[in-house]
Design an enzyme around this catalytic site. Sequence first.
Site, PDB file in Angstrom:
ATOM      1  N   GLU A 169      44.845  40.508  46.134  1.00 32.32           N
ATOM      2  CA  GLU A 169      45.140  41.933  46.321  1.00 32.32           C
ATOM      3  C   GLU A 169      43.881  42.786  46.446  1.00 32.32           C
ATOM      4  O   GLU A 169      43.917  43.891  46.969  1.00 32.32           O
ATOM      5  CB  GLU A 169      46.042  42.461  45.201  1.00 32.32           C
ATOM      6  CG  GLU A 169      46.798  43.690  45.660  1.00 32.32           C
ATOM      7  CD  GLU A 169      47.851  44.194  44.690  1.00 32.32           C
ATOM      8  OE1 GLU A 169      48.208  45.382  44.800  1.00 32.32           O
ATOM      9  OE2 GLU A 169      48.300  43.413  43.838  1.00 32.32           O
ATOM     10  N   HIS A 191      48.120  36.901  44.525  1.00 25.98           N
ATOM     11  CA  HIS A 191      49.577  37.108  44.597  1.00 25.98           C
ATOM     12  C   HIS A 191      50.207  35.980  45.411  1.00 25.98           C
ATOM     13  O   HIS A 191      50.364  34.881  44.932  1.00 25.98           O
ATOM     14  CB  HIS A 191      49.890  38.490  45.176  1.00 25.98           C
ATOM     15  CG  HIS A 191      49.761  39.576  44.180  1.00 25.98           C
ATOM     16  ND1 HIS A 191      50.657  39.732  43.145  1.00 25.98           N
ATOM     17  CD2 HIS A 191      48.865  40.573  44.038  1.00 25.98           C
ATOM     18  CE1 HIS A 191      50.298  40.771  42.404  1.00 25.98           C
ATOM     19  NE2 HIS A 191      49.211  41.295  42.933  1.00 25.98           N
ATOM     20  N   GLU A 198      43.047  39.167  41.673  1.00 24.47           N
ATOM     21  CA  GLU A 198      44.490  39.446  41.718  1.00 24.47           C
ATOM     22  C   GLU A 198      45.242  38.591  42.731  1.00 24.47           C
ATOM     23  O   GLU A 198      45.791  39.087  43.712  1.00 24.47           O
ATOM     24  CB  GLU A 198      44.748  40.938  41.988  1.00 24.47           C
ATOM     25  CG  GLU A 198      44.241  41.826  40.875  1.00 24.47           C
ATOM     26  CD  GLU A 198      44.597  43.295  41.091  1.00 24.47           C
ATOM     27  OE1 GLU A 198      45.672  43.576  41.657  1.00 24.47           O
ATOM     28  OE2 GLU A 198      43.802  44.146  40.678  1.00 24.47           O
ATOM     29  N   HIS A 224      52.643  34.033  39.064  1.00 27.63           N
ATOM     30  CA  HIS A 224      53.304  35.031  39.897  1.00 27.63           C
ATOM     31  C   HIS A 224      54.076  34.444  41.090  1.00 27.63           C
ATOM     32  O   HIS A 224      55.242  34.691  41.259  1.00 27.63           O
ATOM     33  CB  HIS A 224      52.243  36.026  40.366  1.00 27.63           C
ATOM     34  CG  HIS A 224      52.754  37.077  41.288  1.00 27.63           C
ATOM     35  ND1 HIS A 224      53.640  38.039  40.884  1.00 27.63           N
ATOM     36  CD2 HIS A 224      52.520  37.304  42.587  1.00 27.63           C
ATOM     37  CE1 HIS A 224      53.932  38.813  41.919  1.00 27.63           C
ATOM     38  NE2 HIS A 224      53.264  38.383  42.962  1.00 27.63           N
TER      39      HIS A 224
END
Length: 298
Positions: free
Chosen positions: A289, A274, A272, A232
Site C-alpha cells: 500500500e 495487502h 503494508e 490479510h
Amino acid sequence: MHHSDALPAAREISVADKGAGPYGIATGPDGALWLTFAHSGRIARLTLDGELSAYPLDSSECRPTVITPGPDGALWFTRSQDHRIGRVTADGESESFPVPTPGSGPFGITAGPDGAVWFTEMNTDRIGRITCKGEITEFVLPHAGAFPAAITAGPDEALWFTLNQANAIGRITVHGDIVVHPLPTPGAAPVGITSDGAALWFVEIAAGQIGRISVDGGIKEFPLPDRTAKPHAIVAASTGECWFTEWGANRIGHITDSGEITEYSLPSPSSEPHGITIGSDGALWVALETGGVARLEP
C-alpha cells in the site's frame, strides 16, 4: 516453523507515490498484473518486465479495492466508496455498474463457476452476483452486521466467503442457498480466502491464525508464530500450499497442509502488504500500500 530474513531474489518495484495505495492485485488473462490504486481511483497494469500503465476511473474517490479476472477476458473490481462494480478491458477501457442496495460497500470479488462474477457487500449483509452484461442479483445473509469480506470460488461449484464480524465462513450455491460455519476461535475476524482445489484456506486477521475448511465444513486453525501479524490476503499455489500477506508484520507467509509455516520479511519496512497473487511467471506478487509491488521467487 522458521523465519527467513529474505526470500531469494525478493525485489520491490515502485508503481505509484505513497498516497496512491496499491491494494488489490490479480493476474490478468493477458499475463500482466492488474492493480487497484485504492486512494487515487486508478487501475494499473504492470507487465512482468516492469512496464506500467495506469488508467484513471471516472471518480478518483471511488476506492477500487479487490480485483479479479472475469469470465469474459476483462478484469472486474469492487468500488467500495461509491458502491459500484467496475470492469476494465485489457486495453484499459472501463465501465461500472451501481449495486442496487444503497451504501453496500462492495469488497471481495471473484469469478463464479456459472459464468458470472460474485462479490460481497460489507455494509449491507449481502452477496451479489453480476452477469457480464452488468445485471445484478443480491442474496441476503442470515446474519445482521456480519461484514462479508473476501469471496472465492470453491472446489464444489459453490462460492465461499468470510464473515469478518460474524466470525464465520459462509458458502453460497449459484442458486443462492447459504450455509454458515462458525469459527472455533472467538473474535478471529476472517478476511482473505482462497481455494487450493480441494479445500478453502482463510486468514484470521484478529487471531493471527490461518484456517482451513473442508467442503463438508470441518475447520482446522493454525496459529502464526506472531499472533499480532495481522494476516490479510491469501492465495493457493497448489493443493495444500498457500501464501499469505502479514499486513501487521511486513512479511509474506507460506503454509502447508501439515501446518508448517515459513515467513519471509519484505525489503522495505512497514510496506503494508495487502493483495497477493501468483503471476503468469510462477512468482509471487504482492501489492504494497505504500506504493510498490514485491516480486518473490518461491
